[in-house]
Write a protein that holds these residues in place. Structure first.
Motif, PDB file in Angstrom:
ATOM      1  N   THR A  47      -1.962   5.917  23.123  1.00 22.14           N
ATOM      2  CA  THR A  47      -2.166   7.306  22.740  1.00 22.14           C
ATOM      3  C   THR A  47      -1.369   7.687  21.499  1.00 22.14           C
ATOM      4  OG1 THR A  47      -0.382   8.018  24.226  1.00 22.14           O
ATOM      5  CG2 THR A  47      -2.628   7.982  25.115  1.00 22.14           C
ATOM      6  N   GLY A  48      -0.622   6.747  20.949  1.00 20.88           N
ATOM      7  CA  GLY A  48       0.174   7.035  19.761  1.00 20.88           C
ATOM      8  C   GLY A  48      -0.700   7.201  18.529  1.00 20.88           C
ATOM      9  N   LYS A  49      -0.110   7.771  17.467  1.00 20.75           N
ATOM     10  CA  LYS A  49      -0.832   8.012  16.225  1.00 20.75           C
ATOM     11  C   LYS A  49      -0.634   6.889  15.212  1.00 20.75           C
ATOM     12  CE  LYS A  49      -2.241  12.051  17.657  1.00 20.75           C
ATOM     13  NZ  LYS A  49      -3.657  12.300  17.958  1.00 20.75           N
ATOM     14  N   TRP A  50      -0.100   5.778  15.661  1.00 19.99           N
ATOM     15  CA  TRP A  50       0.247   4.719  14.718  1.00 19.99           C
ATOM     16  C   TRP A  50      -0.978   4.070  14.081  1.00 19.99           C
ATOM     17  CZ3 TRP A  50      -1.396  -0.187  16.211  1.00 19.99           C
ATOM     18  CH2 TRP A  50      -1.735  -0.341  17.561  1.00 19.99           C
ATOM     19  N   VAL A  51      -2.140   4.057  14.779  1.00 19.78           N
ATOM     20  CA  VAL A  51      -3.336   3.429  14.219  1.00 19.78           C
ATOM     21  C   VAL A  51      -3.855   4.210  13.014  1.00 19.78           C
ATOM     22  CG1 VAL A  51      -5.710   2.722  14.704  1.00 19.78           C
ATOM     23  CG2 VAL A  51      -3.947   2.424  16.437  1.00 19.78           C
ATOM     24  N   ASP A  52      -3.705   5.539  13.044  1.00 20.40           N
ATOM     25  CA  ASP A  52      -4.291   6.379  12.002  1.00 20.40           C
ATOM     26  C   ASP A  52      -3.705   6.103  10.622  1.00 20.40           C
ATOM     27  OD1 ASP A  52      -5.733   7.544  14.019  1.00 20.40           O
ATOM     28  OD2 ASP A  52      -4.332   9.214  14.312  1.00 20.40           O
ATOM     29  N   GLY A  53      -2.463   5.713  10.555  1.00 16.38           N
ATOM     30  CA  GLY A  53      -1.827   5.505   9.253  1.00 16.38           C
ATOM     31  C   GLY A  53      -1.629   4.053   8.872  1.00 16.38           C
ATOM     32  N   LEU A  54      -2.375   3.148   9.517  1.00 20.00           N
ATOM     33  CA  LEU A  54      -2.185   1.723   9.248  1.00 20.00           C
ATOM     34  C   LEU A  54      -2.862   1.253   7.963  1.00 20.00           C
ATOM     35  CD1 LEU A  54      -2.484  -0.260  12.607  1.00 20.00           C
ATOM     36  CD2 LEU A  54      -0.529  -0.108  11.082  1.00 20.00           C
ATOM     37  N   GLY A  55      -3.707   2.084   7.375  1.00 16.95           N
ATOM     38  CA  GLY A  55      -4.496   1.664   6.218  1.00 16.95           C
ATOM     39  C   GLY A  55      -3.706   0.968   5.123  1.00 16.95           C
ATOM     40  N   PRO A  56      -2.652   1.588   4.573  1.00 17.95           N
ATOM     41  CA  PRO A  56      -1.890   0.929   3.508  1.00 17.95           C
ATOM     42  C   PRO A  56      -1.249  -0.386   3.943  1.00 17.95           C
ATOM     43  CG  PRO A  56      -1.379   3.273   3.614  1.00 17.95           C
ATOM     44  CD  PRO A  56      -2.177   2.958   4.838  1.00 17.95           C
ATOM     45  N   TYR A  57      -0.782  -0.457   5.183  1.00 17.45           N
ATOM     46  CA  TYR A  57      -0.157  -1.684   5.675  1.00 17.45           C
ATOM     47  C   TYR A  57      -1.202  -2.794   5.837  1.00 17.45           C
ATOM     48  CZ  TYR A  57       3.676   1.514   6.688  1.00 17.45           C
ATOM     49  OH  TYR A  57       4.676   2.455   6.574  1.00 17.45           O
ATOM     50  N   GLN A  58      -2.377  -2.414   6.320  1.00 13.87           N
ATOM     51  CA  GLN A  58      -3.456  -3.399   6.440  1.00 13.87           C
ATOM     52  C   GLN A  58      -3.902  -3.906   5.080  1.00 13.87           C
ATOM     53  OE1 GLN A  58      -6.025  -0.768   8.791  1.00 13.87           O
ATOM     54  NE2 GLN A  58      -6.110  -2.372  10.328  1.00 13.87           N
ATOM     55  N   PHE A  59      -4.009  -3.008   4.115  1.00 14.89           N
ATOM     56  CA  PHE A  59      -4.430  -3.394   2.767  1.00 14.89           C
ATOM     57  C   PHE A  59      -3.434  -4.376   2.154  1.00 14.89           C
ATOM     58  CE2 PHE A  59      -4.669  -2.455  -1.875  1.00 14.89           C
ATOM     59  CZ  PHE A  59      -5.946  -2.974  -2.082  1.00 14.89           C
ATOM     60  N   GLU A  60      -2.156  -4.117   2.377  1.00 20.10           N
ATOM     61  CA  GLU A  60      -1.124  -5.021   1.871  1.00 20.10           C
ATOM     62  C   GLU A  60      -1.200  -6.375   2.558  1.00 20.10           C
ATOM     63  OE1 GLU A  60       3.085  -3.817   0.037  1.00 20.10           O
ATOM     64  OE2 GLU A  60       2.858  -3.406   2.179  1.00 20.10           O
ATOM     65  N   LEU A  61      -1.415  -6.358   3.869  1.00 17.04           N
ATOM     66  CA  LEU A  61      -1.570  -7.596   4.626  1.00 17.04           C
ATOM     67  C   LEU A  61      -2.758  -8.394   4.109  1.00 17.04           C
ATOM     68  CD1 LEU A  61      -0.232  -8.859   7.297  1.00 17.04           C
ATOM     69  CD2 LEU A  61      -2.265  -8.003   8.450  1.00 17.04           C
ATOM     70  N   GLN A  62      -3.847  -7.698   3.832  1.00 16.54           N
ATOM     71  CA  GLN A  62      -5.054  -8.367   3.345  1.00 16.54           C
ATOM     72  C   GLN A  62      -4.835  -8.971   1.957  1.00 16.54           C
ATOM     73  OE1 GLN A  62      -8.504  -5.865   3.274  1.00 16.54           O
ATOM     74  NE2 GLN A  62      -9.888  -7.511   2.729  1.00 16.54           N
ATOM     75  N   LYS A  63      -4.179  -8.234   1.083  1.00 15.60           N
ATOM     76  CA  LYS A  63      -3.927  -8.753  -0.265  1.00 15.60           C
ATOM     77  C   LYS A  63      -3.083 -10.017  -0.224  1.00 15.60           C
ATOM     78  CE  LYS A  63      -2.083  -5.208  -2.250  1.00 15.60           C
ATOM     79  NZ  LYS A  63      -1.437  -4.409  -3.343  1.00 15.60           N
ATOM     80  N   VAL A  64      -2.036  -9.995   0.582  1.00 16.61           N
ATOM     81  CA  VAL A  64      -1.174 -11.171   0.684  1.00 16.61           C
ATOM     82  C   VAL A  64      -1.933 -12.344   1.306  1.00 16.61           C
ATOM     83  CG1 VAL A  64       0.929 -12.099   1.729  1.00 16.61           C
ATOM     84  CG2 VAL A  64       0.912  -9.779   0.806  1.00 16.61           C
ATOM     85  N   GLY A  65      -2.737 -12.038   2.346  1.00 18.96           N
ATOM     86  CA  GLY A  65      -3.520 -13.094   2.989  1.00 18.96           C
ATOM     87  C   GLY A  65      -4.520 -13.731   2.046  1.00 18.96           C
ATOM     88  N   LEU A  66      -5.194 -12.912   1.235  1.00 17.72           N
ATOM     89  CA  LEU A  66      -6.142 -13.455   0.267  1.00 17.72           C
ATOM     90  C   LEU A  66      -5.426 -14.294  -0.785  1.00 17.72           C
ATOM     91  CD1 LEU A  66      -8.492 -10.356  -0.227  1.00 17.72           C
ATOM     92  CD2 LEU A  66      -8.988 -12.466   1.023  1.00 17.72           C
ATOM     93  N   GLY A  67      -4.224 -13.836  -1.180  1.00 16.51           N
ATOM     94  CA  GLY A  67      -3.455 -14.634  -2.133  1.00 16.51           C
ATOM     95  C   GLY A  67      -3.044 -15.972  -1.565  1.00 16.51           C
ATOM     96  N   LEU A  68      -2.586 -15.971  -0.319  1.00 15.48           N
ATOM     97  CA  LEU A  68      -2.207 -17.229   0.324  1.00 15.48           C
ATOM     98  C   LEU A  68      -3.408 -18.155   0.516  1.00 15.48           C
ATOM     99  CD1 LEU A  68       0.295 -15.976   3.066  1.00 15.48           C
ATOM    100  CD2 LEU A  68       0.833 -17.135   0.920  1.00 15.48           C
ATOM    101  N   GLY A  69      -4.601 -17.568   0.598  1.00 15.90           N
ATOM    102  CA  GLY A  69      -5.801 -18.393   0.747  1.00 15.90           C
ATOM    103  C   GLY A  69      -6.059 -19.301  -0.438  1.00 15.90           C
ATOM    104  N   PHE A  70      -5.482 -18.962  -1.610  1.00 17.14           N
ATOM    105  CA  PHE A  70      -5.645 -19.813  -2.790  1.00 17.14           C
ATOM    106  C   PHE A  70      -4.633 -20.954  -2.821  1.00 17.14           C
ATOM    107  CE2 PHE A  70      -7.690 -15.901  -4.287  1.00 17.14           C
ATOM    108  CZ  PHE A  70      -8.844 -16.423  -4.873  1.00 17.14           C
ATOM    109  N   ALA A  71      -3.663 -20.943  -1.910  1.00 21.59           N
ATOM    110  CA  ALA A  71      -2.617 -21.959  -1.931  1.00 21.59           C
ATOM    111  C   ALA A  71      -3.158 -23.385  -1.827  1.00 21.59           C
ATOM    112  CB  ALA A  71      -1.597 -21.691  -0.819  1.00 21.59           C
ATOM    113  N   PRO A  72      -4.092 -23.696  -0.891  1.00 22.62           N
ATOM    114  CA  PRO A  72      -4.611 -25.072  -0.847  1.00 22.62           C
ATOM    115  C   PRO A  72      -5.276 -25.501  -2.147  1.00 22.62           C
ATOM    116  CG  PRO A  72      -5.159 -23.901   1.174  1.00 22.62           C
ATOM    117  CD  PRO A  72      -4.616 -22.883   0.226  1.00 22.62           C
ATOM    118  N   ILE A  73      -5.987 -24.575  -2.786  1.00 23.70           N
ATOM    119  CA  ILE A  73      -6.646 -24.903  -4.051  1.00 23.70           C
ATOM    120  C   ILE A  73      -5.604 -25.224  -5.122  1.00 23.70           C
ATOM    121  CG2 ILE A  73      -8.181 -24.043  -5.865  1.00 23.70           C
ATOM    122  CD1 ILE A  73      -9.538 -22.313  -3.775  1.00 23.70           C
ATOM    123  N   LEU A  74      -4.570 -24.385  -5.220  1.00 23.65           N
ATOM    124  CA  LEU A  74      -3.528 -24.605  -6.221  1.00 23.65           C
ATOM    125  C   LEU A  74      -2.773 -25.907  -5.959  1.00 23.65           C
ATOM    126  CD1 LEU A  74      -2.123 -20.965  -6.516  1.00 23.65           C
ATOM    127  CD2 LEU A  74      -3.696 -22.140  -8.071  1.00 23.65           C
TER     128      LEU A  74
END
Length: 310
Positions: A47-74
């Motif tokens: 019932t907490g409100k923590w899900v409503d404000g997760l957008g920026p944290y999720q976006f940051e997580l996604q950016k880092v994850g996509l960056g790490l996805g290039f590691a095997p190629i590099l």
């Protein structure tokens, strides 16, 4: 021999180790920011409100994850492809082969030391990234565990992908014997591997089918388990078959559509899904395939190196 190989490739090794240390430290800081936010907004209460404000944290997580996805190629392009191709192109391989140390020992040391550094770096990043994602893994926050930037950067998958790409890059360099050409071909091969892996990812699990019945309530959609990934859905018929979602949608009114569903013997829904409990088994199954392929490529490299001056 270990000293020689380390000194020859020390720039690449130290760069990898330093980049990994900085990345892990940065992830630790970002994880602390996430947990501070969650604690301040009622996590883990449903019932907490923590899900409503997760957008920026999720976006940051996604950016880092996509960056790490290039590691095997590099890793494949800048570490693996030149590993043997550079020595073959400059003639260093022939000089080393003329010394008292055997070619197999030289190859094993090059491969072993390089793969050890890769395993250390990717394991550290996998643990750190998985630790960062853990607090919101099972939440209905829009970030799915089946997404590539999550699935491919946690557990054994990043280690397996990196090792496979490195082994493939070394083999390509051994065959082509030209550094720049080997790097280009390895880049193309690594991108193809990533695309194929992305298409095969969800096929690693054991799909579970949930079927509802009851002609009086054919449109009541069932709930899949919390955190599950829905693969597909159909209408279920009373005879045990399925029909596409486009069945009986063109009626002018609900009564006409209901009559159509009754005529088509539609009695409920059929849902295919993957539960979150299969995450680790799917990752290990996929990683084991990549480990086996990596071992086969390594055997090929050693056999080829044993039969001729590499």
């Amino acid at each position: 021999m270990i000293w020689l190989v380390w000194r020859q490739h020390r720039a690449a090794y130290w760069t990898l180790l330093a980049a990994t240390a900085l990345s892990v430290a940065w992830i630790i800081l970002k994880r602390a920011d996430l947990t501070d936010y969650l604690a301040a907004h009622g996590w883990p209460s449903a019932t907490g409100k923590w899900v409503d404000g997760l957008g920026p944290y999720q976006f940051e997580l996604q950016k880092v994850g996509l960056g790490l996805g290039f590691a095997p190629i590099l890793l494949g392009v800048f570490l693996a492809a030149p590993l043997l191709a550079g020595d073959l192109e400059t003639g260093t391989a022939k000089l080393i082969a003329s010394q008292s140390a055997s070619r197999i020992r030289w190859l094993c040391t090059k491969l072993g030391l390089s793969m050890l550094v890769v395993v250390l770096c990717t394991t550290a990043l996998s643990i750190a990234f998985g630790w960062w994602f853990e607090p919101i893994k099972s939440s209905d926050s829009g970030t799915s565990w089946s997404d590539g930037f999550i699935f491919d950067n946690t557990g054994p998958v990043p280690v397996a992908l990196a090792l496979f790409t490195v082994a493939a890059g070394v083999a390509i360099g051994m065959i082509l014997r030209r550094t720049l050409l080997s790097m280009v071909v390895t880049f193309v091969a690594a991108v193809i591997v990533q695309l194929l892996w992305g298409r095969a990812r969800l096929h690693l699990g054991d799909v579970i089918t949930l079927t509802t019945t009851g002609k009086d309530h054919p449109m009541v959609f069932p709930e899949v388990p919390h955190g599950a990934i829905e693969i597909d859905r159909w209408y279920a018929t009373g005879s045990g078959g399925t029909r596409g979602l486009g069945t009986c949608i063109n009626g002018a009114s609900e009564s006409i559509r209901a009559a159509c569903r009754q005529k088509a013997d539609i009695s409920g829904w059929s849902i295919d899904y993957l539960p979150i409990s299969q995450l680790h088994s799917m990752q290990w199954f996929g990683a084991s395939i990549l480990f086996v392929l990596t071992a086969l490529i390594t055997v090929f490299i050693l056999l080829r190196g044993h039969k001729r001056v590499v």
